[in-house]
Motif scaffolding. Structure first.
Motif, PDB file in Angstrom:
ATOM      1  N   GLY A 156       6.429  -6.009  -3.028  1.00  0.00           N
ATOM      2  CA  GLY A 156       5.795  -6.388  -4.279  1.00  0.00           C
ATOM      3  C   GLY A 156       5.871  -5.268  -5.294  1.00  0.00           C
ATOM      4  N   ASP A 157       5.249  -5.476  -6.418  1.00  0.00           N
ATOM      5  CA  ASP A 157       5.217  -4.476  -7.475  1.00  0.00           C
ATOM      6  C   ASP A 157       4.293  -3.355  -7.066  1.00  0.00           C
ATOM      7  OD1 ASP A 157       5.373  -3.147  -9.893  1.00  0.00           O
ATOM      8  OD2 ASP A 157       3.858  -4.410 -10.834  1.00  0.00           O
ATOM      9  N   GLU A 158       4.826  -2.133  -7.003  1.00  0.00           N
ATOM     10  CA  GLU A 158       4.022  -1.021  -6.520  1.00  0.00           C
ATOM     11  C   GLU A 158       2.803  -0.764  -7.383  1.00  0.00           C
ATOM     12  OE1 GLU A 158       7.061   2.066  -6.857  1.00  0.00           O
ATOM     13  OE2 GLU A 158       5.676   3.161  -8.107  1.00  0.00           O
ATOM     14  N   ALA A 159       2.858  -1.106  -8.655  1.00  0.00           N
ATOM     15  CA  ALA A 159       1.718  -0.852  -9.536  1.00  0.00           C
ATOM     16  C   ALA A 159       0.540  -1.755  -9.191  1.00  0.00           C
ATOM     17  CB  ALA A 159       2.131  -1.053 -10.989  1.00  0.00           C
ATOM     18  N   GLU A 160       0.815  -2.966  -8.721  1.00  0.00           N
ATOM     19  CA  GLU A 160      -0.266  -3.901  -8.416  1.00  0.00           C
ATOM     20  C   GLU A 160      -0.957  -3.574  -7.096  1.00  0.00           C
ATOM     21  OE1 GLU A 160       1.272  -7.845  -8.612  1.00  0.00           O
ATOM     22  OE2 GLU A 160       1.878  -7.635 -10.690  1.00  0.00           O
ATOM     23  N   SER A 161      -0.216  -3.212  -6.097  1.00  0.00           N
ATOM     24  CA  SER A 161      -0.740  -2.827  -4.791  1.00  0.00           C
ATOM     25  C   SER A 161      -1.741  -3.826  -4.214  1.00  0.00           C
ATOM     26  CB  SER A 161      -1.373  -1.435  -4.861  1.00  0.00           C
ATOM     27  OG  SER A 161      -0.478  -0.513  -5.385  1.00  0.00           O
ATOM     28  N   PRO A 162      -1.371  -5.107  -4.119  1.00  0.00           N
ATOM     29  CA  PRO A 162      -2.323  -6.084  -3.584  1.00  0.00           C
ATOM     30  C   PRO A 162      -2.708  -5.779  -2.142  1.00  0.00           C
ATOM     31  CG  PRO A 162      -0.137  -7.050  -3.731  1.00  0.00           C
ATOM     32  CD  PRO A 162      -0.078  -5.712  -4.414  1.00  0.00           C
ATOM     33  N   GLU A 163      -1.810  -5.134  -1.404  1.00  0.00           N
ATOM     34  CA  GLU A 163      -2.116  -4.800  -0.011  1.00  0.00           C
ATOM     35  C   GLU A 163      -3.310  -3.859   0.068  1.00  0.00           C
ATOM     36  OE1 GLU A 163       2.221  -5.613  -0.598  1.00  0.00           O
ATOM     37  OE2 GLU A 163       0.821  -4.239  -1.518  1.00  0.00           O
ATOM     38  N   VAL A 164      -3.321  -2.863  -0.789  1.00  0.00           N
ATOM     39  CA  VAL A 164      -4.411  -1.888  -0.778  1.00  0.00           C
ATOM     40  C   VAL A 164      -5.653  -2.473  -1.443  1.00  0.00           C
ATOM     41  CG1 VAL A 164      -5.116   0.447  -1.423  1.00  0.00           C
ATOM     42  CG2 VAL A 164      -2.756   0.016  -0.704  1.00  0.00           C
ATOM     43  N   ALA A 165      -5.472  -3.281  -2.462  1.00  0.00           N
ATOM     44  CA  ALA A 165      -6.626  -3.914  -3.123  1.00  0.00           C
ATOM     45  C   ALA A 165      -7.430  -4.738  -2.120  1.00  0.00           C
ATOM     46  CB  ALA A 165      -6.159  -4.789  -4.284  1.00  0.00           C
ATOM     47  N   GLU A 166      -6.729  -5.368  -1.182  1.00  0.00           N
ATOM     48  CA  GLU A 166      -7.386  -6.202  -0.167  1.00  0.00           C
ATOM     49  C   GLU A 166      -8.327  -5.397   0.721  1.00  0.00           C
ATOM     50  OE1 GLU A 166      -8.293  -9.503   2.288  1.00  0.00           O
ATOM     51  OE2 GLU A 166      -7.362  -9.434   0.319  1.00  0.00           O
TER      52      GLU A 166
END
Length: 161
Positions: free
Chosen positions: A77-87
């Motif tokens: 995914g887009d590294e700026a969004e970082s949904p993995e870490v946001a989770e």
């Protein structure tokens, strides 16, 4: 009659569906829910499925990676969004440097492996790798500059809470 591969894919789709709607805290509970939906499963097959799907054990329950919930196949995914870490950001407690190439990430008890996995899956270019225990993740970076970028990213998640 469906092949083993087709049965595994159907079982994995059901697992994702169950985990998307319920908090499952054990593999046995997941086996029972699958059987209730007419899908034969054993604890060992469910264990392999969870591993293959990239499901993490975080906060006392199984958590589906964001890429799987969105129907994608686990790309960075887009590294700026970082949904993995946001989770998993709610499990973060502190971030601190430990020399120029190692960062210590403190988490709530039992969440470090999920946080480490999320950092790995975020595919941030500054991260060389992670190692996690129960409530601590060690993150290796290639340089002090990379370490500062990592700390900025993680502190942004801490501040957003």
């Amino acid at each position: 009659m469906p092949t083993d591969h087709e049965q595994r894919e159907a079982r994995q789709r059901e697992i994702l569906g169950i985990l998307g709607t319920a908090q499952v805290t054990s593999q046995l509970e997941l086996v029972e829910q699958l059987r209730g939906r007419g899908i034969a499963a054993t604890q060992s097959s469910v264990s392999r499925d969870l591993r293959d799907l990239g499901v993490a054990w975080i906060g006392g329950r199984y958590t589906v990676p964001p890429a799987r919930r969105d129907g994608r196949e686990g790309d960075a995914g887009d590294e700026a969004e970082s949904p993995e870490v946001a989770e998993v950001a709610r499990f973060l407690r502190a971030v601190k440097p430990a020399g120029p190439h190692l960062t210590v990430v403190l988490t709530v008890a039992g969440a470090a492996q999920g946080v480490g996995l999320a950092i790995d899956r975020a595919a941030w270019p500054e991260v060389v790798g992670t190692m996690a225990g129960d409530d601590t993740v060690f993150v290796a970076t290639a340089s002090a500059r990379h370490q500062q970028r990592l700390i900025q990213r993680l502190e942004a998640f801490l501040e957003a809470r």
